[in-house]
Write a protein that holds these residues in place. Structure first.
Motif, PDB file in Angstrom:
ATOM      1  N   ALA A 206      36.555  11.374  46.126  1.00 16.83           N
ATOM      2  CA  ALA A 206      35.333  11.341  45.325  1.00 16.83           C
ATOM      3  C   ALA A 206      35.505  12.113  44.027  1.00 16.83           C
ATOM      4  CB  ALA A 206      34.170  11.909  46.132  1.00 16.83           C
ATOM      5  N   ALA A 207      36.201  13.236  44.095  1.00 12.76           N
ATOM      6  CA  ALA A 207      36.400  14.054  42.904  1.00 12.76           C
ATOM      7  C   ALA A 207      37.278  13.342  41.880  1.00 12.76           C
ATOM      8  CB  ALA A 207      37.025  15.395  43.294  1.00 12.76           C
ATOM      9  N   ILE A 208      38.359  12.728  42.344  1.00 14.65           N
ATOM     10  CA  ILE A 208      39.266  12.044  41.426  1.00 14.65           C
ATOM     11  C   ILE A 208      38.580  10.839  40.791  1.00 14.65           C
ATOM     12  CG2 ILE A 208      41.392  10.688  41.299  1.00 14.65           C
ATOM     13  CD1 ILE A 208      42.582  12.614  43.358  1.00 14.65           C
ATOM     14  N   ASN A 209      37.821  10.072  41.583  1.00 14.01           N
ATOM     15  CA  ASN A 209      37.064   8.962  41.001  1.00 14.01           C
ATOM     16  C   ASN A 209      36.075   9.467  39.961  1.00 14.01           C
ATOM     17  OD1 ASN A 209      38.406   7.138  42.593  1.00 14.01           O
ATOM     18  ND2 ASN A 209      36.598   6.406  43.694  1.00 14.01           N
ATOM     19  N   GLY A 210      35.486  10.632  40.226  1.00 13.12           N
ATOM     20  CA  GLY A 210      34.468  11.170  39.336  1.00 13.12           C
ATOM     21  C   GLY A 210      34.989  11.591  37.976  1.00 13.12           C
ATOM     22  N   ILE A 211      36.283  11.860  37.884  1.00 11.65           N
ATOM     23  CA  ILE A 211      36.842  12.271  36.589  1.00 11.65           C
ATOM     24  C   ILE A 211      37.589  11.138  35.887  1.00 11.65           C
ATOM     25  CG2 ILE A 211      37.014  14.691  37.302  1.00 11.65           C
ATOM     26  CD1 ILE A 211      40.063  14.266  37.622  1.00 11.65           C
ATOM     27  N   ASP A 212      37.540   9.932  36.442  1.00 12.43           N
ATOM     28  CA  ASP A 212      38.188   8.799  35.782  1.00 12.43           C
ATOM     29  C   ASP A 212      37.589   8.590  34.394  1.00 12.43           C
ATOM     30  OD1 ASP A 212      40.347   7.395  36.739  1.00 12.43           O
ATOM     31  OD2 ASP A 212      39.195   6.303  38.239  1.00 12.43           O
ATOM     32  N   PRO A 213      38.419   8.369  33.375  1.00 11.35           N
ATOM     33  CA  PRO A 213      37.896   8.190  32.014  1.00 11.35           C
ATOM     34  C   PRO A 213      37.225   6.840  31.790  1.00 11.35           C
ATOM     35  CG  PRO A 213      40.284   7.940  32.035  1.00 11.35           C
ATOM     36  CD  PRO A 213      39.890   8.415  33.397  1.00 11.35           C
ATOM     37  N   VAL A 214      37.493   5.856  32.655  1.00 13.53           N
ATOM     38  CA  VAL A 214      36.925   4.519  32.504  1.00 13.53           C
ATOM     39  C   VAL A 214      36.162   4.155  33.767  1.00 13.53           C
ATOM     40  CG1 VAL A 214      37.444   2.067  32.237  1.00 13.53           C
ATOM     41  CG2 VAL A 214      38.753   3.761  30.948  1.00 13.53           C
ATOM     42  N   ASP A 215      34.945   3.656  33.612  1.00 15.35           N
ATOM     43  CA  ASP A 215      34.177   3.139  34.740  1.00 15.35           C
ATOM     44  C   ASP A 215      34.708   1.740  35.043  1.00 15.35           C
ATOM     45  OD1 ASP A 215      32.330   1.922  36.431  1.00 15.35           O
ATOM     46  OD2 ASP A 215      30.606   2.897  35.503  1.00 15.35           O
TER      47      ASP A 215
END
Length: 255
Positions: A206-215
């Motif tokens: 969840a944390a890594i997805n949350g910091i992704d630069p692109v949705d």
């Protein structure tokens, strides 16, 4: 035939795709895949999901023949929504997803592996988006997660493919192994991930997805709008008809 789930090791769930002859998925197949990945990730006993395929290649995209034999735009809309759900299911899976790729990984296959957390590939694996040659658009969002921007654009405009070894050099493939070692190599990585604490691995995902630069969900949905525009213009039908005619003995194709 279809999508199946197995639990060969503690903490590891394997979701396998089998749609002969080339794993070109029909509309229902994309939804089945999405459901299987989501269910595996939601299982509190699972700490890693391995995505595999049976047959000649990992994924050839959408079943173009299904679209061509269906009147109106129902199959196109269904494919767009089904791909969106399957790609999102991999990305949103509560635990890491390891893609084990062999043979061809085209069109929708790029959407799956581009949203996976790790990729293990066999030496014969190739990756690409033949979308322009099929009268479609989409999954540049996911190809951009595998290669640098300028290479992504060149591959997209030319419909060329790249090898597993090339992706390994770019850092997007974890390991490249002989075909007969692919399953064990993917399972080895999955077991290492699954050895972590179940709560912590979910928090990490969840944390890594949350910091992704692109949705990736919004970005891919934006691309899909241009696919529909191409269909309304009539150009897509011409390319799909030509592709189906040239591959009538094999069935399906990349989307």
């Amino acid at each position: 035939m279809g999508v199946s789930t197995a639990a060969p090791d503690e903490g590891v769930s394997v979701v396998n795709v089998d749609f002969p002859p080339v794993n070109a998925l029909p509309v229902q197949g994309w939804y089945e895949l999405a459901g299987a990945v989501r269910a595996a990730g939601a299982d509190p006993k699972v700490r890693c999901v391995v995505l595999t395929a049976t047959g000649r290649g990992f994924n050839a995209g959408a079943d173009i023949k299904e679209m061509q034999r269906t009147d109106g735009h129902a199959a196109l809309v269904g494919t767009n929504r089904g791909c969106y759900e399957a790609f999102a299911a991999v990305y949103d899976c509560e635990v890491p997803v390891v893609a084990a790729v062999h043979g061809f990984c085209l069109g929708g296959g790029i959407g799956l592996v581009g949203n996976a957390d790790a990729i293990v590939a066999s030496e014969d694996a190739t990756f690409g988006l033949p979308e322009l040659d099929r009268g479609a658009l989409g999954a540049a969002t996911h190809l951009a997660r595998l290669v640098p921007q300028h290479l992504m654009r060149t591959l997209y405009y030319t419909s060329r493919t790249v090898t597993a070894q090339e992706l390994y050099r770019h850092g997007s493939v974890w390991r490249v192994v002989p075909r007969e070692q692919l399953t064990e190599a993917a399972m080895e990585l999955a077991r290492e991930i699954a050895a972590k604490d179940g709560l912590l691995i979910r928090l990490a995902k969840a944390a890594i997805n949350g910091i992704d630069p692109v949705d990736v969900r919004r970005s891919y949905r934006f691309e899909q709008g241009f696919t529909f525009e191409a269909n309304l213009s009539g150009v897509s039908d011409r390319y799909r008809d030509a592709f189906v005619a040239s591959r009538s003995s094999e069935g399906g194709g990349g989307e």
